[in-house]
Design a protein around this motif. Sequence first.
Motif, PDB file in Angstrom:
ATOM      1  N   LYS A   1    -101.713  50.727   8.487  1.00 36.46           N
ATOM      2  CA  LYS A   1    -102.851  51.189   9.274  1.00 36.46           C
ATOM      3  C   LYS A   1    -104.211  50.725   8.727  1.00 36.46           C
ATOM      4  O   LYS A   1    -105.254  51.235   9.111  1.00 36.46           O
ATOM      5  CB  LYS A   1    -102.840  52.711   9.392  1.00 36.46           C
ATOM      6  N   ILE A   2    -104.162  49.757   7.864  1.00 37.19           N
ATOM      7  CA  ILE A   2    -105.396  49.184   7.314  1.00 37.19           C
ATOM      8  C   ILE A   2    -105.565  47.767   7.851  1.00 37.19           C
ATOM      9  O   ILE A   2    -104.655  46.940   7.736  1.00 37.19           O
ATOM     10  CB  ILE A   2    -105.363  49.157   5.767  1.00 37.19           C
ATOM     11  N   ARG A   3    -106.698  47.512   8.450  1.00 40.00           N
ATOM     12  CA  ARG A   3    -106.972  46.178   9.009  1.00 40.00           C
ATOM     13  C   ARG A   3    -107.460  45.254   7.896  1.00 40.00           C
ATOM     14  O   ARG A   3    -108.458  45.536   7.230  1.00 40.00           O
ATOM     15  CB  ARG A   3    -108.033  46.261  10.117  1.00 40.00           C
ATOM     16  N   ILE A   4    -106.736  44.172   7.721  1.00 41.38           N
ATOM     17  CA  ILE A   4    -107.081  43.203   6.678  1.00 41.38           C
ATOM     18  C   ILE A   4    -107.434  41.875   7.339  1.00 41.38           C
ATOM     19  O   ILE A   4    -106.655  41.335   8.137  1.00 41.38           O
ATOM     20  CB  ILE A   4    -105.910  43.004   5.694  1.00 41.38           C
ATOM     21  N   LYS A   5    -108.597  41.373   7.018  1.00 40.48           N
ATOM     22  CA  LYS A   5    -109.028  40.080   7.541  1.00 40.48           C
ATOM     23  C   LYS A   5    -108.766  38.985   6.509  1.00 40.48           C
ATOM     24  O   LYS A   5    -109.109  39.144   5.333  1.00 40.48           O
ATOM     25  CB  LYS A   5    -110.519  40.111   7.887  1.00 40.48           C
ATOM     26  N   LYS A   6    -108.174  37.911   6.974  1.00 41.38           N
ATOM     27  CA  LYS A   6    -107.974  36.777   6.080  1.00 41.38           C
ATOM     28  C   LYS A   6    -108.082  35.481   6.862  1.00 41.38           C
ATOM     29  O   LYS A   6    -107.952  35.472   8.090  1.00 41.38           O
ATOM     30  CB  LYS A   6    -106.625  36.876   5.378  1.00 41.38           C
ATOM     31  N   TYR A   7    -108.317  34.403   6.154  1.00 36.87           N
ATOM     32  CA  TYR A   7    -108.446  33.091   6.787  1.00 36.87           C
ATOM     33  C   TYR A   7    -107.178  32.280   6.550  1.00 36.87           C
ATOM     34  O   TYR A   7    -106.686  32.188   5.417  1.00 36.87           O
ATOM     35  CB  TYR A   7    -109.666  32.346   6.237  1.00 36.87           C
ATOM     36  N   VAL A   8    -106.661  31.730   7.638  1.00 34.87           N
ATOM     37  CA  VAL A   8    -105.431  30.941   7.556  1.00 34.87           C
ATOM     38  C   VAL A   8    -105.701  29.537   8.091  1.00 34.87           C
ATOM     39  O   VAL A   8    -106.658  29.313   8.834  1.00 34.87           O
ATOM     40  CB  VAL A   8    -104.294  31.600   8.367  1.00 34.87           C
ATOM     41  N   ASP A   9    -104.842  28.603   7.708  1.00 35.48           N
ATOM     42  CA  ASP A   9    -104.974  27.234   8.203  1.00 35.48           C
ATOM     43  C   ASP A   9    -104.728  27.187   9.705  1.00 35.48           C
ATOM     44  O   ASP A   9    -103.732  27.748  10.192  1.00 35.48           O
ATOM     45  CB  ASP A   9    -103.979  26.310   7.494  1.00 35.48           C
ATOM     46  N   ALA A  10    -105.632  26.573  10.423  1.00 40.48           N
ATOM     47  CA  ALA A  10    -105.496  26.465  11.876  1.00 40.48           C
ATOM     48  C   ALA A  10    -104.562  25.311  12.236  1.00 40.48           C
ATOM     49  O   ALA A  10    -104.520  24.289  11.550  1.00 40.48           O
ATOM     50  CB  ALA A  10    -106.862  26.248  12.509  1.00 40.48           C
ATOM     51  N   GLU A  11    -103.819  25.508  13.301  1.00 44.47           N
ATOM     52  CA  GLU A  11    -102.931  24.451  13.776  1.00 44.47           C
ATOM     53  C   GLU A  11    -103.668  23.542  14.764  1.00 44.47           C
ATOM     54  O   GLU A  11    -104.613  23.954  15.432  1.00 44.47           O
ATOM     55  CB  GLU A  11    -101.703  25.055  14.471  1.00 44.47           C
ATOM     56  N   ASN A  12    -103.216  22.316  14.842  1.00 47.50           N
ATOM     57  CA  ASN A  12    -103.666  21.368  15.871  1.00 47.50           C
ATOM     58  C   ASN A  12    -105.166  21.056  15.826  1.00 47.50           C
ATOM     59  O   ASN A  12    -105.753  20.665  16.836  1.00 47.50           O
ATOM     60  CB  ASN A  12    -103.313  21.901  17.267  1.00 47.50           C
ATOM     61  N   VAL A  13    -105.784  21.225  14.663  1.00 47.63           N
ATOM     62  CA  VAL A  13    -107.224  20.971  14.550  1.00 47.63           C
ATOM     63  C   VAL A  13    -107.558  19.527  14.920  1.00 47.63           C
ATOM     64  O   VAL A  13    -108.521  19.267  15.657  1.00 47.63           O
ATOM     65  CB  VAL A  13    -107.720  21.280  13.118  1.00 47.63           C
ATOM     66  N   GLU A  14    -106.772  18.590  14.412  1.00 45.52           N
ATOM     67  CA  GLU A  14    -107.062  17.172  14.652  1.00 45.52           C
ATOM     68  C   GLU A  14    -106.973  16.817  16.135  1.00 45.52           C
ATOM     69  O   GLU A  14    -107.813  16.096  16.669  1.00 45.52           O
ATOM     70  CB  GLU A  14    -106.098  16.275  13.849  1.00 45.52           C
ATOM     71  N   VAL A  15    -105.932  17.343  16.804  1.00 42.15           N
ATOM     72  CA  VAL A  15    -105.758  17.077  18.235  1.00 42.15           C
ATOM     73  C   VAL A  15    -106.927  17.669  19.023  1.00 42.15           C
ATOM     74  O   VAL A  15    -107.485  17.023  19.924  1.00 42.15           O
ATOM     75  CB  VAL A  15    -104.427  17.673  18.743  1.00 42.15           C
ATOM     76  N   GLU A  16    -107.325  18.889  18.670  1.00 42.62           N
ATOM     77  CA  GLU A  16    -108.418  19.557  19.380  1.00 42.62           C
ATOM     78  C   GLU A  16    -109.746  18.833  19.159  1.00 42.62           C
ATOM     79  O   GLU A  16    -110.527  18.657  20.103  1.00 42.62           O
ATOM     80  CB  GLU A  16    -108.521  21.005  18.911  1.00 42.62           C
ATOM     81  N   ARG A  17    -110.010  18.427  17.926  1.00 41.99           N
ATOM     82  CA  ARG A  17    -111.265  17.725  17.642  1.00 41.99           C
ATOM     83  C   ARG A  17    -111.316  16.381  18.356  1.00 41.99           C
ATOM     84  O   ARG A  17    -112.347  16.011  18.919  1.00 41.99           O
ATOM     85  CB  ARG A  17    -111.428  17.533  16.130  1.00 41.99           C
ATOM     86  N   PHE A  18    -110.213  15.653  18.339  1.00 45.41           N
ATOM     87  CA  PHE A  18    -110.177  14.353  19.027  1.00 45.41           C
ATOM     88  C   PHE A  18    -110.453  14.546  20.514  1.00 45.41           C
ATOM     89  O   PHE A  18    -111.221  13.792  21.119  1.00 45.41           O
ATOM     90  CB  PHE A  18    -108.819  13.680  18.820  1.00 45.41           C
ATOM     91  N   ALA A  19    -109.833  15.568  21.105  1.00 49.29           N
ATOM     92  CA  ALA A  19    -110.016  15.840  22.534  1.00 49.29           C
ATOM     93  C   ALA A  19    -111.454  16.206  22.863  1.00 49.29           C
ATOM     94  O   ALA A  19    -111.965  15.871  23.943  1.00 49.29           O
ATOM     95  CB  ALA A  19    -109.081  16.961  22.975  1.00 49.29           C
ATOM     96  N   ALA A  20    -112.129  16.895  21.934  1.00 50.78           N
ATOM     97  CA  ALA A  20    -113.508  17.308  22.164  1.00 50.78           C
ATOM     98  C   ALA A  20    -114.487  16.145  22.011  1.00 50.78           C
ATOM     99  O   ALA A  20    -115.539  16.122  22.659  1.00 50.78           O
ATOM    100  CB  ALA A  20    -113.886  18.431  21.194  1.00 50.78           C
ATOM    101  N   ILE A  21    -114.143  15.180  21.176  1.00 47.98           N
ATOM    102  CA  ILE A  21    -115.066  14.074  20.859  1.00 47.98           C
ATOM    103  C   ILE A  21    -114.946  12.922  21.851  1.00 47.98           C
ATOM    104  O   ILE A  21    -115.952  12.433  22.386  1.00 47.98           O
ATOM    105  CB  ILE A  21    -114.803  13.542  19.431  1.00 47.98           C
ATOM    106  N   TYR A  22    -113.727  12.470  22.089  1.00 47.89           N
ATOM    107  CA  TYR A  22    -113.523  11.194  22.780  1.00 47.89           C
ATOM    108  C   TYR A  22    -113.239  11.381  24.268  1.00 47.89           C
ATOM    109  O   TYR A  22    -112.291  12.062  24.661  1.00 47.89           O
ATOM    110  CB  TYR A  22    -112.411  10.401  22.095  1.00 47.89           C
TER     111      TYR A  22
END
Length: 326
Positions: A101-122
Amino acid sequence: MSFSGILVNQILIIFIIILIGVICYKTKLIDDTTNSKLSNILLMLVNPIVIFVSYQRDFSKELLEGLLISLLMSFAVHIVGILASYILIRKKRKQVIVLDKIRIKKYVDAENVEVERFAAIYANVGFMGIPLVNGIFGSEGVFYVTAAFTVFHILSWTHGVMMMSGEKNLNFKDFFKKLINPTIIGIAVGLICFIFQIRVPDVVYQALGHIANLNTPFAMLIAGVTIGKSNIVKLFTKNLRIYYISLIRLLVVPLISVMMFFWLPINETVKITAILMSAVPTAAIGTLFAIKFNKNAVLAAEIFAVTTLLSIVTVPVIIKIAEMLI
């Protein structure tokens, strides 16, 4: 008629051809093998001829200056896209976990970052850019689009490859090998002919013109077949993050481009063409790169399909805003 009005008419034409492409795939009139061959014909033959024909015009200092300005503007648009993608698409994402019942925030490695960035740029400056610009400005607009083509090829085969592959050291031999393709050759030969005023015989020009006219139907049929492979309803509902990537590609980058360019005291055709090139949907080559470098090719194809469909609405909006400011 205003640029946005002409563009809406052109997009409706394009949408109808895309729809025919979807129907052709669903009825098996065009299969994956045929679509691949059509893509090769478009990239290796039709696009270079479209570009070459656009250079068959009387030389003028204003046209050459416009081409160089277009080159600089295209570099600027790509830099905006790269910066926006790196700021808005992060490698680490916040995740909330509930433990006892305790909310814990953490940062995890995101998936598909390269595909998403390429799609946003080109952007799809070839398949979508040429038909749209040709519909508004004719061959003069295509003449300026060649600058965006050149920058797209240089950056996608350098920055794009390094980003998608994860390699920091670029293989320049492979880069130059990929850079020497029919599109770049068409630009180089066309530019030489333009500068030195080398004209092909009229009968040859007319024959090349007929082939060049295949660009829009071929490009949109190919786009339609690609979209036809997906379940349209699921495509728009199963992964809402695609809308976020689409927002960056179709609105964030173009609107920043409008803000950068609208005040410049340059040729209106050059200005609108550059803005239009910033507003077209994701490049189809993103899917090919995803396959080549073992990334999420399905996601890349879905982003291509969604941005292509959404651009039917967003592109006229961007050009209307540009018109109001210019």
